[in-house]
Design a protein around this motif. Structure first.
Motif, PDB file in Angstrom:
ATOM      1  N   ASN A  34       0.870  -1.175   0.000  1.00 59.24           N
ATOM      2  CA  ASN A  34       0.000   0.000   0.000  1.00 59.24           C
ATOM      3  C   ASN A  34       0.918   1.240   0.000  1.00 59.24           C
ATOM      4  O   ASN A  34       1.749   1.412   0.897  1.00 59.24           O
ATOM      5  CB  ASN A  34      -0.887  -0.023   1.252  1.00 59.24           C
ATOM      6  CG  ASN A  34      -1.864   1.123   1.285  1.00 59.24           C
ATOM      7  OD1 ASN A  34      -1.499   2.269   0.998  1.00 59.24           O
ATOM      8  ND2 ASN A  34      -3.105   0.843   1.637  1.00 59.24           N
ATOM      9  N   HIS A  35       0.744   2.067  -1.004  1.00 63.63           N
ATOM     10  CA  HIS A  35       1.561   3.272  -1.178  1.00 63.63           C
ATOM     11  C   HIS A  35       1.574   4.145   0.097  1.00 63.63           C
ATOM     12  O   HIS A  35       2.602   4.725   0.459  1.00 63.63           O
ATOM     13  CB  HIS A  35       0.955   4.039  -2.359  1.00 63.63           C
ATOM     14  CG  HIS A  35       1.630   5.318  -2.699  1.00 63.63           C
ATOM     15  ND1 HIS A  35       2.729   5.378  -3.501  1.00 63.63           N
ATOM     16  CD2 HIS A  35       1.341   6.597  -2.355  1.00 63.63           C
ATOM     17  CE1 HIS A  35       3.098   6.638  -3.640  1.00 63.63           C
ATOM     18  NE2 HIS A  35       2.265   7.396  -2.952  1.00 63.63           N
ATOM     19  N   LEU A  36       0.435   4.218   0.777  1.00 61.81           N
ATOM     20  CA  LEU A  36       0.343   5.085   1.966  1.00 61.81           C
ATOM     21  C   LEU A  36       1.133   4.500   3.134  1.00 61.81           C
ATOM     22  O   LEU A  36       1.719   5.235   3.935  1.00 61.81           O
ATOM     23  CB  LEU A  36      -1.122   5.293   2.354  1.00 61.81           C
ATOM     24  CG  LEU A  36      -1.979   5.919   1.249  1.00 61.81           C
ATOM     25  CD1 LEU A  36      -3.438   6.004   1.683  1.00 61.81           C
ATOM     26  CD2 LEU A  36      -1.461   7.300   0.882  1.00 61.81           C
TER      27      LEU A  36
ATOM     28  N   GLY B  63       3.803   2.854   2.665  1.00 61.34           N
ATOM     29  CA  GLY B  63       5.157   3.231   2.256  1.00 61.34           C
ATOM     30  C   GLY B  63       5.477   4.639   2.734  1.00 61.34           C
ATOM     31  O   GLY B  63       6.520   4.884   3.348  1.00 61.34           O
ATOM     32  N   HIS B  64       4.553   5.577   2.509  1.00 61.46           N
ATOM     33  CA  HIS B  64       4.790   6.962   2.957  1.00 61.46           C
ATOM     34  C   HIS B  64       5.061   6.999   4.461  1.00 61.46           C
ATOM     35  O   HIS B  64       6.019   7.623   4.917  1.00 61.46           O
ATOM     36  CB  HIS B  64       3.598   7.850   2.623  1.00 61.46           C
ATOM     37  CG  HIS B  64       3.666   8.478   1.257  1.00 61.46           C
ATOM     38  ND1 HIS B  64       4.751   9.211   0.836  1.00 61.46           N
ATOM     39  CD2 HIS B  64       2.794   8.488   0.222  1.00 61.46           C
ATOM     40  CE1 HIS B  64       4.549   9.650  -0.401  1.00 61.46           C
ATOM     41  NE2 HIS B  64       3.368   9.218  -0.804  1.00 61.46           N
ATOM     42  N   LEU B  65       4.202   6.340   5.250  1.00 58.55           N
ATOM     43  CA  LEU B  65       4.371   6.378   6.713  1.00 58.55           C
ATOM     44  C   LEU B  65       5.719   5.796   7.132  1.00 58.55           C
ATOM     45  O   LEU B  65       6.402   6.339   7.996  1.00 58.55           O
ATOM     46  CB  LEU B  65       3.239   5.602   7.401  1.00 58.55           C
ATOM     47  CG  LEU B  65       1.893   6.317   7.485  1.00 58.55           C
ATOM     48  CD1 LEU B  65       0.826   5.375   8.027  1.00 58.55           C
ATOM     49  CD2 LEU B  65       1.984   7.551   8.394  1.00 58.55           C
TER      50      LEU B  65
ATOM     51  N   VAL C  47      -0.096  13.435   4.194  1.00 64.53           N
ATOM     52  CA  VAL C  47      -0.530  14.575   3.388  1.00 64.53           C
ATOM     53  C   VAL C  47       0.140  14.489   2.022  1.00 64.53           C
ATOM     54  O   VAL C  47       1.337  14.757   1.896  1.00 64.53           O
ATOM     55  CB  VAL C  47      -0.220  15.939   4.057  1.00 64.53           C
ATOM     56  CG1 VAL C  47      -1.361  16.385   4.929  1.00 64.53           C
ATOM     57  CG2 VAL C  47       1.065  15.899   4.865  1.00 64.53           C
ATOM     58  N   SER C  48      -0.645  14.112   1.026  1.00 58.81           N
ATOM     59  CA  SER C  48      -0.063  13.957  -0.310  1.00 58.81           C
ATOM     60  C   SER C  48      -0.999  14.566  -1.347  1.00 58.81           C
ATOM     61  O   SER C  48      -1.964  15.249  -0.992  1.00 58.81           O
ATOM     62  CB  SER C  48       0.174  12.473  -0.579  1.00 58.81           C
ATOM     63  OG  SER C  48      -1.059  11.831  -0.757  1.00 58.81           O
ATOM     64  N   GLY C  49      -0.708  14.270  -2.620  1.00 64.09           N
ATOM     65  CA  GLY C  49      -1.544  14.811  -3.682  1.00 64.09           C
ATOM     66  C   GLY C  49      -2.924  14.166  -3.717  1.00 64.09           C
ATOM     67  O   GLY C  49      -3.894  14.770  -4.168  1.00 64.09           O
TER      68      GLY C  49
ATOM     69  N   THR D 183       8.195  13.009  -1.142  1.00 65.14           N
ATOM     70  CA  THR D 183       7.420  12.760  -2.364  1.00 65.14           C
ATOM     71  C   THR D 183       7.627  11.302  -2.800  1.00 65.14           C
ATOM     72  O   THR D 183       8.453  10.588  -2.237  1.00 65.14           O
ATOM     73  CB  THR D 183       7.851  13.731  -3.479  1.00 65.14           C
ATOM     74  OG1 THR D 183       9.263  13.735  -3.542  1.00 65.14           O
ATOM     75  CG2 THR D 183       7.362  15.141  -3.225  1.00 65.14           C
ATOM     76  N   ASP D 184       6.889  10.904  -3.831  1.00 66.09           N
ATOM     77  CA  ASP D 184       6.861   9.479  -4.193  1.00 66.09           C
ATOM     78  C   ASP D 184       8.238   8.922  -4.538  1.00 66.09           C
ATOM     79  O   ASP D 184       9.027   9.566  -5.233  1.00 66.09           O
ATOM     80  CB  ASP D 184       5.908   9.277  -5.374  1.00 66.09           C
ATOM     81  CG  ASP D 184       4.475   9.470  -4.948  1.00 66.09           C
ATOM     82  OD1 ASP D 184       4.236   9.565  -3.726  1.00 66.09           O
ATOM     83  OD2 ASP D 184       3.597   9.518  -5.816  1.00 66.09           O
ATOM     84  N   ASN D 185       8.492   7.712  -4.061  1.00 71.29           N
ATOM     85  CA  ASN D 185       9.781   7.054  -4.291  1.00 71.29           C
ATOM     86  C   ASN D 185       9.616   5.557  -4.047  1.00 71.29           C
ATOM     87  O   ASN D 185       8.612   5.119  -3.475  1.00 71.29           O
ATOM     88  CB  ASN D 185      10.837   7.643  -3.356  1.00 71.29           C
ATOM     89  CG  ASN D 185      10.506   7.388  -1.903  1.00 71.29           C
ATOM     90  OD1 ASN D 185      10.849   6.353  -1.352  1.00 71.29           O
ATOM     91  ND2 ASN D 185       9.771   8.312  -1.270  1.00 71.29           N
TER      92      ASN D 185
END
Ligand code: KG4
Ligand code: ZN
Length: 426
Positions: free
Chosen positions: A167-169, A171-173, A202-204, A388-390
């Protein structure tokens, strides 16, 4: 564990190779390679991300990025005992078995260019010492997600490696756990997380407050009812005639302006809550829940700019003042709701992540407010280039997911699909 991660959920094509150890107790990540291609220049022409263009660009860039990442990581290219290979070719490399070629062609049926490049790459390079492949399964733009997913499936098949959907989110956390990104430090540090954790994404595409009571356990306690914070930055930038993506443009303009126009005053929970010159609203700031709404704020900017005669009539100082006040309004709401959530749930750690966390003023405001409320709270932000995304964050999440799964997911094949609206905790 060596993880190769692929991220193609939006407009960054990214491949990372990360070495991880320490388990849940003391996770340590060493980033061995990062290869990223940003599609911003392409989408700028359209004022936002065009999904089918993003898909095409991902398909074009992925194999060159994969090659670059493998070169950077200096992995020895060796034959994997589990990979089923065919007969020796004249130049010495083993060609993929016919059956696997056919399966890969089928997986990449909709990306013929990618299929061709990937097969050529797999023919020329035998399996390197990767333990797990991690790939973003959602949320994001489905056409874009499919490219990464299908490429990851093909690699997993050819190399005989387990595949972990991420899950991309998440990943962000978990991006806040990456400490070594210089590719040189030989002893990267472990960042300790103590539960419960309060997370702000908080993303796009997302604005969410999340409670983590344990590793990989998420409860969404608040979210935006309309636009995400990053989306509001992008839309307001458009109103002000600034290029896409709007976040960095607005924050650049707003820099140094806040002190002049927005002296700051104390809000209900003690943090600075500026009113500023234009009287822009702070939507839902006093609602009892932890939800957000940013579309009214964007509309307020639209009306203001119209009232002032349109973006083309604004001088640079006025534009900067509007950008600064808009940014302050977003910060006020995010800080206020975060403090309220922290007050209720008493987290030991606070994590804020996602593209909007590249914003220095937001980072500063959140850090000061939380530490002011509870000096023992541990506040973690991602490195600015990991906000940002990576794919490095996808590798970090891949590590925990791989540790967590009982059976190696070698045959995930058909069950792995793009999930545009995937939620945390699903
Ligand atoms: O996490 P991300 O790269 O992609 C998504 O998962 O959506 O976030 C991109 C968002 C964009 O809306 C962009 O305008 C915003 O993050 N952003 C910023 C800044 N840098 C990027 N917003 C505010 N200030 C920034 N410095
Ligand atoms: Zn993102």
């Amino acid at each position: 564990m060596k993880i190769l991660a692929i991220e193609t959920s939006c407009d960054e094509t990214a491949v990372s190779i990360v070495s991880a150890k320490g388990g849940f107790e003391r996770p340590v990540f060493e980033v061995l390679a990062e290869a990223v291609h940003s599609q911003v220049d392409l989408h700028t022409l359209y004022g936002g991300v065009v999904p089918m263009l993003a898909k095409r660009e991902h398909a074009k860039r992925l194999v060159p990025l994969l090659k670059r990442a493998l070169e950077m990581s200096k992995f020895k290219v060796q034959t994997c005992p589990t990979a089923r290979r065919g007969s020796k070719k004249e130049n010495g490399a083993n060609k993929l078995e016919k059956e696997i070629r056919e399966e890969i062609k089928e997986i990449l049926e909709r990306e013929p260019e990618l299929a061709e490049k990937l097969l050529a790459f797999l023919d020329a390079n035998e399996v390197s010492d990767i333990d797990v492949i991690a790939v973003t399964e959602g949320p994001g733009l489905e056409p874009a997600l499919w490219v990464g997913i299908n490429a990851a499936k093909a690699l997993a098949l050819a190399w005989g490696k387990p595949l972990v959907p991420i899950n991309h989110l998440e990943g962000h956390l978990l991006s806040v756990l990456i400490t070594d990104r210089k590719f040189k430090l030989r002893s990267p540090k472990s960042k300790k997380i103590e539960f419960p954790v309060l997370g702000l994404i908080v993303s796009g595409g997302h604005t969410e407050l999340v409670l983590m009571r344990d590793w990989l356990d998420y409860e969404i306690i608040g979210q935006t009812r309309d636009d995400a914070a990053g989306e509001a930055f992008d839309k307001v930038a458009r109103i002000l005639d600034l290029p896409y993506p709007g976040g960095p443009e607005i924050s650049k303009l707003a820099k140094n302006h806040l002190d002049i126009e927005c002296p700051g005053q104390n809000g209900p929970l003690g943090h600075s809550m500026s009113k500023c010159k234009w009287g822009l609203p702070r939507p839902m700031i006093n609602s009892k829940d932890f939800d957000f709404s940013f579309s009214g704020l964007k509309t307020a900017v639209l009306y203001l700019v119209k009232k002032l005669g349109g973006a083309e009539e604004l001088d640079q100082t006025t534009k900067a003042a509007i950008a600064a006040e808009f940014q302050q309004a977003v910060i006020d709401v995010l800080v206020h709701k975060t403090l309220k959530a922290a007050e209720k749930h008493g987290p030991k750690t606070f994590i804020a992540a996602g593209g909007v966390m590249a914003n220095k003023s937001l980072k500063q405001a959140l850090g000061q407010a939380l530490e002011g409320q509870n000096s023992s709270i541990k506040v973690l932000f991602p490195d600015v280039t990991l906000a940002t995304d990576n794919a490095t964050m996808i590798a970090a999440a891949g590590y925990f997911r791989a540790l967590n799964s009982e059976e190696p997911r070698c045959n995930i094949g058909a069950s792995l699909v793009a999930k545009g609206n995937l939620r945390l905790g699903q």
